[in-house]
Design an enzyme around this catalytic site. Structure first.
Site, PDB file in Angstrom:
ATOM      1  N   ARG A 124      -5.902  40.601  22.931  1.00  0.00           N
ATOM      2  CA  ARG A 124      -5.582  39.920  24.213  1.00  0.00           C
ATOM      3  C   ARG A 124      -6.086  40.958  25.200  1.00  0.00           C
ATOM      4  O   ARG A 124      -5.457  40.907  26.346  1.00  0.00           O
ATOM      5  CB  ARG A 124      -4.443  39.348  24.420  1.00  0.00           C
ATOM      6  CG  ARG A 124      -3.921  38.477  23.313  1.00  0.00           C
ATOM      7  CD  ARG A 124      -5.094  37.277  23.400  1.00  0.00           C
ATOM      8  NE  ARG A 124      -4.659  36.061  22.223  1.00  0.00           N
ATOM      9  CZ  ARG A 124      -5.330  36.121  21.227  1.00  0.00           C
ATOM     10  NH1 ARG A 124      -6.213  37.048  20.793  1.00  0.00           N
ATOM     11  NH2 ARG A 124      -4.996  35.210  20.077  1.00  0.00           N
TER      12      ARG A 124
ATOM     13  N   SER B  53      -0.659  29.291  24.499  1.00  0.00           N
ATOM     14  CA  SER B  53       0.394  30.398  24.194  1.00  0.00           C
ATOM     15  C   SER B  53       0.791  31.013  25.299  1.00  0.00           C
ATOM     16  O   SER B  53      -0.094  31.629  25.932  1.00  0.00           O
ATOM     17  CB  SER B  53      -0.086  31.157  22.898  1.00  0.00           C
ATOM     18  OG  SER B  53      -0.531  30.667  21.890  1.00  0.00           O
TER      19      SER B  53
ATOM     20  N   GLU C   1       1.193  35.895  28.104  1.00  0.00           N
ATOM     21  CA  GLU C   1      -0.240  36.092  28.013  1.00  0.00           C
ATOM     22  C   GLU C   1      -1.169  35.279  29.010  1.00  0.00           C
ATOM     23  O   GLU C   1      -2.076  35.962  29.528  1.00  0.00           O
ATOM     24  CB  GLU C   1      -0.500  35.283  26.813  1.00  0.00           C
ATOM     25  CG  GLU C   1      -1.939  35.208  26.008  1.00  0.00           C
ATOM     26  CD  GLU C   1      -2.289  34.570  24.784  1.00  0.00           C
ATOM     27  OE1 GLU C   1      -3.078  33.681  24.641  1.00  0.00           O
ATOM     28  OE2 GLU C   1      -1.562  35.050  23.798  1.00  0.00           O
TER      29      GLU C   1
END
Length: 300
Positions: free
Chosen positions: A175, A225, A295
């Site tokens: 990420r 998420s 996230e």
């Protein structure tokens, strides 16, 4: 702030723009107040000029694609939102390479790969983001990540210069990419795939989509998420073990279907979501000793 120069640029180039544009309709969480001005470039040159005017006029700007990983404050955004939408979503296939403008949806790129019998991008089918956003955060699912298929990209650097970068220089990790936190704007991404069997490619895409529908709360607005995977753990498992599945504040809730998702059950505010997020982080830290990191990008 003065937006006269931006408005003039839009009129001169024929770009779509709007003032006081609500952002809740441009994000998958369906939350957020208005930005001062929203601009929709239709070419790299128009995008570069927009960024240059913002810099010259000292106007903060934020680049938005599908808005699938962005939570916007109810107060909105004081600055310019550069929206990469249909006007910036061309997809081109040459041999085993697919080049897509940053605003193209991952779904459209996956469908182009399928039609041309190219394999390697199946993992991205169903991720509701744009190509630019996917590279920015090195999006991934079901064992695949953008770093597995990206060959190069074009981008506008912090000085407004159009540049090209190869994958090995993008610092792609979980990420994260070279672009994370930088004032650069990805304009297009080239992916390198392999020849495959169309039937097998479609079967894998359908299987992964089926898994998403079965396990994820796709019927509710969310940012996907909510938390990154902590090293050595799974965020959803930690949250569930702490008894937080279904925990809610106002219209925001830890999904009862998948505890890694904070969803908007209806009428949730920015404050509702942040209250749920903070409670989850505090509880997991207290009970498990693990720090959870968001996230989603938070735009205030």
């Amino acid at each position: 702030m003065n937006y006269a120069s931006l408005e003039k640029l839009c009129r001169d180039l024929g770009m779509k723009y709007s003032l006081n544009e609500p952002l809740n309709s441009h994000t998958s969480m369906k939350i957020g107040g208005a930005c001062d001005i929203l601009v929709q470039p239709d070419s790299e040159e128009a995008l570069a000029q927009t960024a240059a005017v913002c810099k010259a006029e000292d106007v903060p700007f934020f680049v938005l694609g599908k808005g699938s990983n962005v939570l916007v404050s109810d107060e909105g955004y004081r600055g310019c939102v550069i929206l990469l939408s249909r006007e910036f979503s061309a997809v081109d296939v040459k041999g085993g390479e697919i080049t897509a403008q940053a605003g193209a949806s991952l779904k459209s790129v996956c469908m182009a790969a399928l039609e041309n019998e190219l394999t390697g991008l199946e993992f991205a089918y169903g991720i509701p983001g744009s190509v630019g956003g996917a590279l920015y955060m090195n999006a991934g699912a079901y064992g695949g990540e953008m770093k597995d298929v990206v060959k190069s990209c074009r981008y506008i650097d912090e000085n407004g210069i159009l540049c090209e970068m190869r994958a090995e220089d993008m610092q792609l990790s979980y990420r994260h990419s070279f672009f994370s936190g930088k004032r650069c704007v990805i304009t297009s991404v080239t992916m390198e795939l392999k020849k495959g069997d169309k039937t097998e490619i479609k079967a894998k895409m359908d299987d992964l989509m089926g898994r998403r529908k079965d396990k994820q709360p796709l019927e509710f607005p969310s940012c996907g998420s909510t938390f990154k995977r902590p090293e050595g753990y799974f965020a959803a498992a930690l949250i569930e073990e702490c008894g937080l599945k279904g925990y809610s504040v106002g219209g925001a809730q830890v999904s009862e279907k998948h505890s890694g998702f904070v969803i908007n059950r209806g009428g949730a505010s920015f404050e509702d979501v942040m209250a749920v997020v903070q409670h989850v982080k505090d509880t997991v830290k207290q009970q498990k000793g693990v720090d959870l990191e968001c996230e989603m990008l938070i735009l205030e």
